[in-house]
Design an enzyme around this catalytic site. Sequence first.
Site, PDB file in Angstrom:
ATOM      1  N   GLY A   1     -78.461 -32.005   0.570  1.00 44.54           N
ATOM      2  CA  GLY A   1     -78.904 -33.099  -0.295  1.00 44.54           C
ATOM      3  C   GLY A   1     -79.397 -32.581  -1.638  1.00 44.54           C
TER       4      GLY A   1
ATOM      5  N   GLY B   1     -84.370 -32.139   2.963  1.00 43.75           N
ATOM      6  CA  GLY B   1     -84.871 -33.410   2.437  1.00 43.75           C
ATOM      7  C   GLY B   1     -84.942 -34.465   3.525  1.00 43.75           C
ATOM      8  N   ALA B   2     -85.192 -35.695   3.091  1.00 42.63           N
ATOM      9  CA  ALA B   2     -85.211 -36.827   4.031  1.00 42.63           C
ATOM     10  C   ALA B   2     -84.965 -38.106   3.245  1.00 42.63           C
ATOM     11  CB  ALA B   2     -86.554 -36.916   4.763  1.00 42.63           C
ATOM     12  N   ASP B   3     -84.574 -39.140   3.963  1.00 41.08           N
ATOM     13  CA  ASP B   3     -84.400 -40.442   3.324  1.00 41.08           C
ATOM     14  C   ASP B   3     -85.646 -41.314   3.454  1.00 41.08           C
ATOM     15  OD1 ASP B   3     -81.522 -40.312   2.465  1.00 41.08           O
ATOM     16  OD2 ASP B   3     -81.378 -39.743   4.568  1.00 41.08           O
TER      17      ASP B   3
ATOM     18  N   LYS C   1     -83.114 -39.303   8.429  1.00 40.55           N
ATOM     19  CA  LYS C   1     -82.253 -38.444   7.619  1.00 40.55           C
ATOM     20  C   LYS C   1     -80.804 -38.851   7.832  1.00 40.55           C
ATOM     21  CE  LYS C   1     -82.873 -34.047   7.702  1.00 40.55           C
ATOM     22  NZ  LYS C   1     -82.491 -34.124   6.260  1.00 40.55           N
TER      23      LYS C   1
ATOM     24  N   GLY D   1     -78.601 -39.430   5.070  1.00 39.63           N
ATOM     25  CA  GLY D   1     -78.000 -40.069   3.893  1.00 39.63           C
ATOM     26  C   GLY D   1     -76.753 -39.319   3.437  1.00 39.63           C
TER      27      GLY D   1
ATOM     28  N   GLU E   1     -78.102 -30.477  10.677  1.00 40.91           N
ATOM     29  CA  GLU E   1     -79.485 -30.346  10.217  1.00 40.91           C
ATOM     30  C   GLU E   1     -80.453 -30.322  11.388  1.00 40.91           C
ATOM     31  OE1 GLU E   1     -79.686 -33.701   7.616  1.00 40.91           O
ATOM     32  OE2 GLU E   1     -79.201 -32.517   5.834  1.00 40.91           O
TER      33      GLU E   1
ATOM     34  N   LYS F   1     -89.645 -41.520  -1.051  1.00 41.29           N
ATOM     35  CA  LYS F   1     -89.215 -41.452   0.353  1.00 41.29           C
ATOM     36  C   LYS F   1     -90.339 -41.826   1.312  1.00 41.29           C
ATOM     37  CE  LYS F   1     -85.251 -39.813  -1.058  1.00 41.29           C
ATOM     38  NZ  LYS F   1     -84.751 -38.482  -0.711  1.00 41.29           N
TER      39      LYS F   1
HETATM   40  O1  DER Z   1     -78.522 -36.247   4.516  1.00 42.22           O
HETATM   41  C1  DER Z   1     -79.665 -35.788   4.609  1.00 42.22           C
HETATM   42  O2  DER Z   1     -80.296 -35.703   5.677  1.00 42.22           O
HETATM   43  C2  DER Z   1     -80.363 -35.403   3.337  1.00 42.22           C
HETATM   44  O3  DER Z   1     -81.340 -34.414   3.596  1.00 42.22           O
HETATM   45  C3  DER Z   1     -81.018 -36.655   2.789  1.00 42.22           C
HETATM   46  O4  DER Z   1     -81.769 -37.185   3.810  1.00 42.22           O
HETATM   47  C4  DER Z   1     -81.906 -36.399   1.580  1.00 42.22           C
HETATM   48  O5  DER Z   1     -81.070 -36.368   0.486  1.00 42.22           O
HETATM   49  P1  DER Z   1     -81.655 -36.277  -1.006  1.00 42.22           P
HETATM   50  O6  DER Z   1     -82.524 -35.028  -1.021  1.00 42.22           O
HETATM   51  O7  DER Z   1     -80.429 -36.141  -1.859  1.00 42.22           O
HETATM   52  O8  DER Z   1     -82.446 -37.534  -1.270  1.00 42.22           O
END
Ligand code: DER
Length: 226
Positions: A29, A85-87, A97, A99, A106, A124
């Site tokens: 991400g 990362g996370a959504d 997660k 996205g 992951e 987030k």
């Molecule tokens: O796909 C995923 O799990 C990514 O980590 C997503 O959740 C976070 O993407 P971003 O850092 O582009 O917002």
Amino acid sequence: NANADGKRRAGEEAARRVQSGMTVGLGTGSTTAFAIAELGRRVRDEGLKIECCVTSFSSQNLALQAGIRPLPVESFDRLDISIDGADEVDPQLRLIKGGGAAHTREKIVHALSSEFLCIVDPSKLVSQLGAFRVPVEFLPVSLKLVQRELVKLGGDCALRMAVKKDGPVVTDNGNLVFDVAFPPFDADLLEKEINTIPGVLENGLFARYRPSEVIVGESELRFLKR
Ligand code: DER
């Protein structure tokens, strides 16, 4: 913009936590992209010595561009730290997660890791998970069964369609993704429940495999710990 700046701050802070000799799992991400770039800089400029693995073609390309050569995930029986990362992040540090449709690899990497550092911008942070649909990766042959079973769990399923390709998104593992809206749910239970459906590989609820810390990139960094 503020979100990109927050992502960069969080990503760079996570990269600073990495010490020579560590084994590192790299998520997927745009936020993790900042962590990968900073790790590359530290390898080049500070002689940082790490072994790492990645969770998608995307993060593999970013790592190679940063001058880091990832090793296969299957060559590690454990990792010291993983960064991703996370959504969505709730107050108990449970995540949605996926996205980027990379959540299957992951979750494997975070389950291998002693320390999972989640990096986000403030957008987030949520009080309750679920505004973001829960991604579910499944084998294409199981499409109708998985849809039926997710509906029985109260889900409303949307097949994730590609943008610059006709038809659905195909994951790095060659599978499809439903994005599923649920009424308010217990994340720990639903995470397990979804994975019992035949044909499901993995879902984007990270309640069992939640991070040890969430780094929030704002004007100052904020650290949320379990
Ligand atoms: O796909 C995923 O799990 C990514 O980590 C997503 O959740 C976070 O993407 P971003 O850092 O582009 O917002």
